[in-house]
Write a protein that holds these residues in place. Sequence first.
Motif, PDB file in Angstrom:
ATOM      1  N   THR A 133       0.826  -1.200   0.000  1.00  0.00           N
ATOM      2  CA  THR A 133       0.000   0.000   0.000  1.00  0.00           C
ATOM      3  C   THR A 133       0.859   1.249   0.000  1.00  0.00           C
ATOM      4  O   THR A 133       0.599   2.206  -0.743  1.00  0.00           O
ATOM      5  N   LEU A 134       1.907   1.257   0.814  1.00  0.00           N
ATOM      6  CA  LEU A 134       2.796   2.415   0.887  1.00  0.00           C
ATOM      7  C   LEU A 134       3.488   2.650  -0.457  1.00  0.00           C
ATOM      8  O   LEU A 134       3.602   3.799  -0.902  1.00  0.00           O
ATOM      9  N   VAL A 135       3.934   1.588  -1.105  1.00  0.00           N
ATOM     10  CA  VAL A 135       4.602   1.729  -2.401  1.00  0.00           C
ATOM     11  C   VAL A 135       3.654   2.362  -3.430  1.00  0.00           C
ATOM     12  O   VAL A 135       4.039   3.285  -4.164  1.00  0.00           O
ATOM     13  N   VAL A 136       2.410   1.902  -3.459  1.00  0.00           N
ATOM     14  CA  VAL A 136       1.434   2.451  -4.410  1.00  0.00           C
ATOM     15  C   VAL A 136       1.154   3.919  -4.103  1.00  0.00           C
ATOM     16  O   VAL A 136       1.030   4.754  -5.010  1.00  0.00           O
ATOM     17  N   ILE A 137       1.047   4.252  -2.818  1.00  0.00           N
ATOM     18  CA  ILE A 137       0.808   5.639  -2.424  1.00  0.00           C
ATOM     19  C   ILE A 137       1.951   6.535  -2.893  1.00  0.00           C
ATOM     20  O   ILE A 137       1.726   7.613  -3.454  1.00  0.00           O
ATOM     21  N   VAL A 138       3.181   6.098  -2.665  1.00  0.00           N
ATOM     22  CA  VAL A 138       4.345   6.899  -3.064  1.00  0.00           C
ATOM     23  C   VAL A 138       4.391   7.058  -4.579  1.00  0.00           C
ATOM     24  O   VAL A 138       4.628   8.168  -5.085  1.00  0.00           O
ATOM     25  N   VAL A 139       4.156   5.968  -5.313  1.00  0.00           N
ATOM     26  CA  VAL A 139       4.244   6.021  -6.780  1.00  0.00           C
ATOM     27  C   VAL A 139       3.157   6.914  -7.369  1.00  0.00           C
ATOM     28  O   VAL A 139       3.446   7.858  -8.133  1.00  0.00           O
ATOM     29  N   PHE A 140       1.910   6.652  -7.022  1.00  0.00           N
ATOM     30  CA  PHE A 140       0.816   7.397  -7.653  1.00  0.00           C
ATOM     31  C   PHE A 140       0.673   8.798  -7.073  1.00  0.00           C
ATOM     32  O   PHE A 140       0.309   9.742  -7.803  1.00  0.00           O
ATOM     33  N   GLY A 141       0.965   8.956  -5.784  1.00  0.00           N
ATOM     34  CA  GLY A 141       0.978  10.301  -5.222  1.00  0.00           C
ATOM     35  C   GLY A 141       2.091  11.126  -5.845  1.00  0.00           C
ATOM     36  O   GLY A 141       1.900  12.301  -6.184  1.00  0.00           O
ATOM     37  N   GLY A 142       3.267  10.510  -6.009  1.00  0.00           N
ATOM     38  CA  GLY A 142       4.385  11.202  -6.638  1.00  0.00           C
ATOM     39  C   GLY A 142       4.092  11.591  -8.074  1.00  0.00           C
ATOM     40  O   GLY A 142       4.457  12.689  -8.516  1.00  0.00           O
ATOM     41  N   LEU A 143       3.430  10.706  -8.808  1.00  0.00           N
ATOM     42  CA  LEU A 143       3.078  11.019 -10.196  1.00  0.00           C
ATOM     43  C   LEU A 143       2.104  12.193 -10.272  1.00  0.00           C
ATOM     44  O   LEU A 143       2.217  13.050 -11.161  1.00  0.00           O
ATOM     45  N   SER A 144       1.140  12.242  -9.343  1.00  0.00           N
ATOM     46  CA  SER A 144       0.185  13.352  -9.334  1.00  0.00           C
ATOM     47  C   SER A 144       0.888  14.683  -9.120  1.00  0.00           C
ATOM     48  O   SER A 144       0.597  15.678  -9.783  1.00  0.00           O
ATOM     49  N   VAL A 145       1.833  14.695  -8.168  1.00  0.00           N
ATOM     50  CA  VAL A 145       2.555  15.930  -7.869  1.00  0.00           C
ATOM     51  C   VAL A 145       3.500  16.289  -9.016  1.00  0.00           C
ATOM     52  O   VAL A 145       3.576  17.445  -9.449  1.00  0.00           O
ATOM     53  N   TRP A 146       4.219  15.308  -9.528  1.00  0.00           N
ATOM     54  CA  TRP A 146       5.213  15.555 -10.582  1.00  0.00           C
ATOM     55  C   TRP A 146       4.564  16.092 -11.853  1.00  0.00           C
ATOM     56  O   TRP A 146       5.063  17.039 -12.474  1.00  0.00           O
ATOM     57  N   PHE A 147       3.438  15.480 -12.237  1.00  0.00           N
ATOM     58  CA  PHE A 147       2.761  15.893 -13.459  1.00  0.00           C
ATOM     59  C   PHE A 147       1.638  16.898 -13.207  1.00  0.00           C
ATOM     60  O   PHE A 147       0.935  17.285 -14.142  1.00  0.00           O
ATOM     61  N   ARG A 165      -5.446  12.990 -11.328  1.00  0.00           N
ATOM     62  CA  ARG A 165      -6.004  11.692 -11.730  1.00  0.00           C
ATOM     63  C   ARG A 165      -5.149  10.526 -11.255  1.00  0.00           C
ATOM     64  O   ARG A 165      -5.682   9.456 -10.929  1.00  0.00           O
ATOM     65  N   PHE A 166      -3.845  10.694 -11.200  1.00  0.00           N
ATOM     66  CA  PHE A 166      -2.980   9.594 -10.745  1.00  0.00           C
ATOM     67  C   PHE A 166      -3.319   9.199  -9.312  1.00  0.00           C
ATOM     68  O   PHE A 166      -3.423   8.020  -8.989  1.00  0.00           O
ATOM     69  N   PHE A 167      -3.471  10.191  -8.443  1.00  0.00           N
ATOM     70  CA  PHE A 167      -3.757   9.891  -7.040  1.00  0.00           C
ATOM     71  C   PHE A 167      -5.151   9.291  -6.890  1.00  0.00           C
ATOM     72  O   PHE A 167      -5.380   8.438  -6.027  1.00  0.00           O
ATOM     73  N   LYS A 168      -6.086   9.726  -7.711  1.00  0.00           N
ATOM     74  CA  LYS A 168      -7.436   9.165  -7.640  1.00  0.00           C
ATOM     75  C   LYS A 168      -7.462   7.703  -8.085  1.00  0.00           C
ATOM     76  O   LYS A 168      -8.321   6.931  -7.665  1.00  0.00           O
ATOM     77  N   MET A 169      -6.516   7.329  -8.941  1.00  0.00           N
ATOM     78  CA  MET A 169      -6.441   5.935  -9.381  1.00  0.00           C
ATOM     79  C   MET A 169      -5.771   5.028  -8.349  1.00  0.00           C
ATOM     80  O   MET A 169      -5.826   3.807  -8.466  1.00  0.00           O
ATOM     81  N   LYS A 170      -5.156   5.624  -7.335  1.00  0.00           N
ATOM     82  CA  LYS A 170      -4.414   4.846  -6.337  1.00  0.00           C
ATOM     83  C   LYS A 170      -5.256   3.750  -5.677  1.00  0.00           C
ATOM     84  O   LYS A 170      -4.822   2.591  -5.636  1.00  0.00           O
ATOM     85  N   PRO A 171      -6.465   4.050  -5.163  1.00  0.00           N
ATOM     86  CA  PRO A 171      -7.249   2.960  -4.563  1.00  0.00           C
ATOM     87  C   PRO A 171      -7.560   1.844  -5.558  1.00  0.00           C
ATOM     88  O   PRO A 171      -7.571   0.666  -5.195  1.00  0.00           O
ATOM     89  N   THR A 172      -7.794   2.228  -6.807  1.00  0.00           N
ATOM     90  CA  THR A 172      -8.059   1.212  -7.823  1.00  0.00           C
ATOM     91  C   THR A 172      -6.882   0.258  -7.947  1.00  0.00           C
ATOM     92  O   THR A 172      -7.050  -0.974  -7.955  1.00  0.00           O
ATOM     93  N   MET A 173      -5.680   0.816  -8.026  1.00  0.00           N
ATOM     94  CA  MET A 173      -4.486  -0.019  -8.167  1.00  0.00           C
ATOM     95  C   MET A 173      -4.269  -0.897  -6.939  1.00  0.00           C
ATOM     96  O   MET A 173      -3.895  -2.065  -7.054  1.00  0.00           O
TER      97      MET A 173
END
Length: 212
Positions: free
Chosen positions: A86-100, A104-112
């Motif tokens: 869960t932490l890995v997914v949060i870091v990856v998708f949260g990071g993508l949302s901030v970087w780009f 939408r990336f962070f909203k997809m996090k629960p789905t992933m």
Amino acid sequence: MSEQTSDASTGEARKISPLVKNLLEFGPVVLFFIAYLKLKDQVFEIGGTSYEGFIIVTAGFVPLMVLSTLILWKLTGKLSRMQVMTLVVIVVFGGLSVWFNDERFFKMKPTMIYLLFGGLLGIGLLRGQSYLRVVMEEMMPLQDEGWMILTRRLCAFFFGLAVANEVIWRVMSTETWVYFKTFGLTAAMFLFFMTQAKLFQTYGIEEEGEAE
């Protein structure tokens, strides 16, 4: 009362207050919700780029989640595979949302997360095994058949949550999604296990101390 967990490196048992455990696990989510409500209508100029409040809150949530997880690991000496993934997914998708600068990336996090958990449980089922048992056996001892039934149900439930998250973030407002993520997903998980009471009664295994 306190919870007892084993230190994987030393074998010693560590105790942690349930209140502290819940604060570390759910505190960042609650703070995310509160911060979003305060900043949702604001826009911040940073380095010549405009960031909406949602992105700023996400940028704060990711390191806060990392910190709380590290503290939990330090206190208990143990993290479950689900917590790590869960932490890995949060870091990856949260990071993508901030970087780009794209929420939408962070909203997809629960789905992933739910697809990952559901997929892992499904792989285990195809192999005739309950991977859920490996994670939760100490919490609720069940007979083999009970674990397989619960695993099938939870696998389907995770896929259902993944679909629900996709529908909500794609067709509803960001605020609605935040409420759903903060309260809806937690309530759904709670209700799921509440509805499994009959299964726990039928397939539960009494511990030796309780049987005497």
